[in-house]
Scaffold this motif. Structure first.
Motif, PDB file in Angstrom:
ATOM      1  N   THR A   1      83.190  54.508  49.043  1.00 51.02           N
ATOM      2  CA  THR A   1      82.332  54.112  47.935  1.00 51.02           C
ATOM      3  C   THR A   1      82.209  52.597  47.904  1.00 51.02           C
ATOM      4  OG1 THR A   1      83.165  55.987  46.649  1.00 51.02           O
ATOM      5  CG2 THR A   1      81.912  54.337  45.463  1.00 51.02           C
ATOM      6  N   ASP A   2      81.005  52.080  47.922  1.00 53.14           N
ATOM      7  CA  ASP A   2      80.775  50.647  47.837  1.00 53.14           C
ATOM      8  C   ASP A   2      79.777  50.389  46.711  1.00 53.14           C
ATOM      9  OD1 ASP A   2      79.571  47.999  48.300  1.00 53.14           O
ATOM     10  OD2 ASP A   2      80.850  47.999  50.083  1.00 53.14           O
ATOM     11  N   GLU A   3      80.279  49.826  45.615  1.00 51.23           N
ATOM     12  CA  GLU A   3      79.419  49.640  44.448  1.00 51.23           C
ATOM     13  C   GLU A   3      78.283  48.656  44.715  1.00 51.23           C
ATOM     14  OE1 GLU A   3      82.315  48.785  41.315  1.00 51.23           O
ATOM     15  OE2 GLU A   3      81.904  50.792  40.544  1.00 51.23           O
ATOM     16  N   ARG A   4      78.522  47.685  45.601  1.00 53.23           N
ATOM     17  CA  ARG A   4      77.459  46.721  45.933  1.00 53.23           C
ATOM     18  C   ARG A   4      76.266  47.449  46.531  1.00 53.23           C
ATOM     19  NH1 ARG A   4      77.723  42.796  51.068  1.00 53.23           N
ATOM     20  NH2 ARG A   4      78.926  44.590  51.725  1.00 53.23           N
ATOM     21  N   ILE A   5      76.535  48.359  47.464  1.00 51.67           N
ATOM     22  CA  ILE A   5      75.443  49.083  48.122  1.00 51.67           C
ATOM     23  C   ILE A   5      74.824  50.099  47.165  1.00 51.67           C
ATOM     24  CG2 ILE A   5      74.867  50.600  50.057  1.00 51.67           C
ATOM     25  CD1 ILE A   5      77.112  49.233  51.631  1.00 51.67           C
ATOM     26  N   LEU A   6      75.662  50.777  46.376  1.00 50.25           N
ATOM     27  CA  LEU A   6      75.121  51.724  45.402  1.00 50.25           C
ATOM     28  C   LEU A   6      74.215  51.027  44.398  1.00 50.25           C
ATOM     29  CD1 LEU A   6      78.258  53.959  44.719  1.00 50.25           C
ATOM     30  CD2 LEU A   6      76.200  54.609  45.975  1.00 50.25           C
ATOM     31  N   ASN A   7      74.638  49.841  43.929  1.00 45.63           N
ATOM     32  CA  ASN A   7      73.797  49.087  42.996  1.00 45.63           C
ATOM     33  C   ASN A   7      72.465  48.712  43.631  1.00 45.63           C
ATOM     34  OD1 ASN A   7      75.705  49.202  40.966  1.00 45.63           O
ATOM     35  ND2 ASN A   7      76.633  47.234  41.485  1.00 45.63           N
ATOM     36  N   ALA A   8      72.494  48.339  44.914  1.00 47.15           N
ATOM     37  CA  ALA A   8      71.249  48.007  45.610  1.00 47.15           C
ATOM     38  C   ALA A   8      70.329  49.219  45.715  1.00 47.15           C
ATOM     39  CB  ALA A   8      71.560  47.462  47.005  1.00 47.15           C
ATOM     40  N   MET A   9      70.939  50.417  45.727  1.00 41.65           N
ATOM     41  CA  MET A   9      70.164  51.664  45.782  1.00 41.65           C
ATOM     42  C   MET A   9      69.715  52.123  44.399  1.00 41.65           C
ATOM     43  SD  MET A   9      72.534  53.751  48.507  1.00 41.65           S
ATOM     44  CE  MET A   9      71.462  55.220  48.523  1.00 41.65           C
TER      45      MET A   9
END
Length: 302
Positions: free
Chosen positions: A179-187
């Protein structure tokens, strides 16, 4: 004036809620835990040759294992904790449910000349006493990044029973290998399925224990053969993080944003072809900014 009955009707959801039942409901919408055969295959890519590493050093620092104390290492893998503890002279019972992991551990022990670590093939749901793991058997019980269990309360209390003095575990936060919140936020997404540590803290507190919480950060450099390879990897990560909580239309839009983000954030891997710390050659592309993985270190004293 009407009598105020607010104090009588108020129910504190933190203490009234059964957090272990909430955990079990969470597992119903998650991808199933990886089984023993999966980890047996993965064991070939694991190594302790470079241990101790920053994660291991910080875990052992926070664990505070005292000189001469005995240790139970549940989910030991190939011995990231057990090998350095054995080298320090501690007696360690090191258990893992995958047949491949204890084999790799034994090779590491033989290589280092360690004779005080005893590998054991055993899972969370097994009958521990029948396999020689009994209440009060050791001073400290550890589970590093290995609490993958359908019944979290049972597993935490099993570790508590085995230890005479202290228990230490690490669990996923919103930023873990999966889980990577940085990438999830970008999505345009947020992780609702990968904050395991919050359940553990509430379960322990409701059992009358006093969990201490710290955090261990480590960098992770992921490499990929192509943009499509990276897209597939992080699409799986997003599925793990949100599961069935996101509808098809929102999911399609999020995955479109993922591809755009990767086009901007993937770059050449200057170490392509060179082996990483696990001996695996790096691929041609990597994220320009390495991912930060954060583990919650939770400890409690008996």
């Amino acid at each position: 004036m009407p009598e105020n009955n607010t104090s009588e009707s108020f129910v504190n959801p933190l203490t009234a809620r059964d957090w272990n039942e909430e955990w079990k409901r969470l597992q119903q919408v998650r991808r199933p835990f990886d089984d023993a055969s999966y980890w047996a295959k993965r064991s070939a890519t694991f190594t302790t040759k470079d241990a101790p590493n920053p994660y291991v050093e910080r875990f052992l620092e926070l664990a505070g294992i005292r000189e001469g104390e005995t240790v139970f290492d549940m989910g030991c893998g190939t011995g990231a904790l057990s090998v350095p503890l054995g080298k320090r002279g501690h007696k360690v019972v090191a258990a893992d449910f995958s047949q491949g992991m204890p084999g790799q551990l034994q090779e590491a022990l033989d290589r280092e000349g360690v004779r005080t670590v005893f590998p054991k093939q055993m899972g969370w749901a097994d009958d521990w006493p029948s396999l020689g793991v009994r209440p009060g058997m050791v001073d400290g019980a550890l589970a590093s990044r290995s609490v993958a269990t359908a019944d979290l309360r049972d597993s935490l209390l099993r570790l508590t029973d085995v230890a005479r003095r202290r228990v230490c575990v690490t669990l996923a936060t919103g930023s873990s290998p999966r889980t990577d919140e940085r990438i999830l936020n970008a999505m345009g997404l947020s992780s609702v399925l990968r904050r395991d540590y919050l359940y553990a803290i509430n379960i322990l507190a409701n059992e009358g224990l006093r969990p201490e919480v710290s955090y261990i950060d480590s960098e992770r450099t992921d490499t990929f053969d192509s943009l499509d390879d990276a897209y597939d990897a992080f699409a799986r990560m997003a599925d793990d993080a949100v599961g069935a909580t996101v509808g098809a239309e929102e999911r399609a839009e999020a995955f479109g944003r993922l591809r755009c983000w990767l086009e901007e954030n993937l770059g050449p891997n200057e170490r392509a072809g060179q082996p990483d710390k696990k001996g695996i050659p790096g691929k041609s592309l990597r994220l320009r900014e390495p991912r930060t993985v954060t583990w919650a270190f939770i400890a409690w004293n008996k």
